[in-house]
Design a protein around this motif. Sequence first.
Motif, mmCIF file in Angstrom:
data_model
loop_
_atom_site.group_PDB
_atom_site.id
_atom_site.type_symbol
_atom_site.label_atom_id
_atom_site.label_comp_id
_atom_site.label_asym_id
_atom_site.label_seq_id
_atom_site.Cartn_x
_atom_site.Cartn_y
_atom_site.Cartn_z
ATOM 1 N N ASN A 141 8.305 9.753 -74.185
ATOM 2 C CA ASN A 141 9.615 9.230 -74.569
ATOM 3 C C ASN A 141 10.435 8.890 -73.330
ATOM 4 O O ASN A 141 11.612 9.214 -73.228
ATOM 5 N N GLY A 142 9.797 8.250 -72.371
ATOM 6 C CA GLY A 142 10.446 7.940 -71.107
ATOM 7 C C GLY A 142 9.893 8.814 -69.998
ATOM 8 O O GLY A 142 9.199 9.807 -70.236
ATOM 9 N N ARG A 143 10.226 8.453 -68.765
ATOM 10 C CA ARG A 143 9.708 9.180 -67.611
ATOM 11 C C ARG A 143 10.350 10.561 -67.528
ATOM 12 O O ARG A 143 11.566 10.693 -67.571
ATOM 13 N N PRO A 144 9.546 11.622 -67.388
ATOM 14 C CA PRO A 144 10.099 12.977 -67.276
ATOM 15 C C PRO A 144 10.980 13.118 -66.032
ATOM 16 O O PRO A 144 10.743 12.468 -65.009
ATOM 17 N N VAL A 145 11.977 13.959 -66.133
ATOM 18 C CA VAL A 145 12.853 14.245 -64.997
ATOM 19 C C VAL A 145 12.212 15.333 -64.149
ATOM 20 O O VAL A 145 11.781 16.365 -64.675
ATOM 21 N N PRO B 85 3.323 18.160 -62.620
ATOM 22 C CA PRO B 85 2.228 17.533 -63.372
ATOM 23 C C PRO B 85 2.718 16.579 -64.459
ATOM 24 O O PRO B 85 2.085 15.558 -64.720
ATOM 25 N N LEU B 86 3.852 16.911 -65.104
ATOM 26 C CA LEU B 86 4.394 16.021 -66.133
ATOM 27 C C LEU B 86 4.713 14.650 -65.557
ATOM 28 O O LEU B 86 4.355 13.616 -66.132
ATOM 29 N N VAL B 87 5.396 14.633 -64.418
ATOM 30 C CA VAL B 87 5.794 13.370 -63.794
ATOM 31 C C VAL B 87 4.568 12.554 -63.403
ATOM 32 O O VAL B 87 4.480 11.351 -63.682
ATOM 33 N N VAL B 88 3.600 13.201 -62.763
ATOM 34 C CA VAL B 88 2.426 12.474 -62.294
ATOM 35 C C VAL B 88 1.537 12.041 -63.457
ATOM 36 O O VAL B 88 0.976 10.939 -63.444
ATOM 37 N N ASN B 89 1.413 12.866 -64.490
ATOM 38 C CA ASN B 89 0.619 12.456 -65.655
ATOM 39 C C ASN B 89 1.259 11.259 -66.354
ATOM 40 O O ASN B 89 0.541 10.381 -66.866
ATOM 41 N N TYR B 90 2.581 11.218 -66.373
ATOM 42 C CA TYR B 90 3.257 10.047 -66.933
ATOM 43 C C TYR B 90 2.904 8.810 -66.113
ATOM 44 O O TYR B 90 2.567 7.748 -66.678
ATOM 45 N N ASP B 91 2.971 8.921 -64.797
ATOM 46 C CA ASP B 91 2.647 7.782 -63.935
ATOM 47 C C ASP B 91 1.187 7.371 -64.090
ATOM 48 O O ASP B 91 0.866 6.169 -64.083
#
Length: 294
Positions: free
Chosen positions: A6-10, A21-27
Amino acid sequence: MESYWNGRPVYDKGNALRAAPLVVNYDLDELGIGENWFVSGVRDGFRMVDRGIVPGAGWCRALSAPECAWPPGADLCVVVNWYPDASFIGTFSNSPKKAKALFGKSHAEVEAHWATRLKAVAEALRSLGYIVERAGRRPRPTQDANASLLVYRMGPGAEPPVRPVDAWRWVPSPRVYRWSEKSPLEVLQRRMDDAGFRYQAGKGVVVRDIDTVLWPPLSSFCAQLDWWPDKVSSSEELYDKLDQILSAVKTGGYQVRVQERPMKIGAQHFSALVFQTVEPISPINFATIAGKAE
């Protein structure tokens, strides 16, 4: 197809083990080289999710890395595991003459797939500003299930560390120890037990293996030391007790490293990197960081 995201994690460095890991998995998903999670349906009001891995290219997943193992000056760091496409899963034979992938690919084809895709993954992540290193033990395409990449981002004004060309030359090959032998990890754990830090009733010290991609340069041995304290009431007490533990480590010829960010007193446990190198690395000055604990 509705994306799981639901959008890029903060990114919250205070909760880096989860947030990084959340940010990089999103990317990775945005780049099309991740697990590509999507919403496959709705059941009883809940979203059902599934993976949409692209055939032929393999896929990646970012995992957390303990801050004590981050490159100096890093603001974010993860281990990205890359898995080959199912049609390039290699055999576990040690003989190149016998090496044949499970789905009919030759030894050369499997190695070419690994080399091409790992290069593509690294270039894709670098295009987003990440630093990507092929650190640790070199992967063996016909024997290993995946390859690991060290992926990180430097803090404001910080420069990436300069690595020696042969930084991971001394990482030993995996081996099985006989019952009569003691592995280097067991030797270190015995040292901590004998020093009075045996893990009992949820308190004490445990040492464990750590992915070689997180080993410091020039290391010949490395482990993660986790300490569950009994009671800590101040930053000075925290670092005094940690200093006692790591002093027992250093008398055995090991070097140690803790996270650069001040440790939180209320944390359940604290981690340190314990390693041996062919050349010494700058020691930690606890006196300069003890007053920075939260």
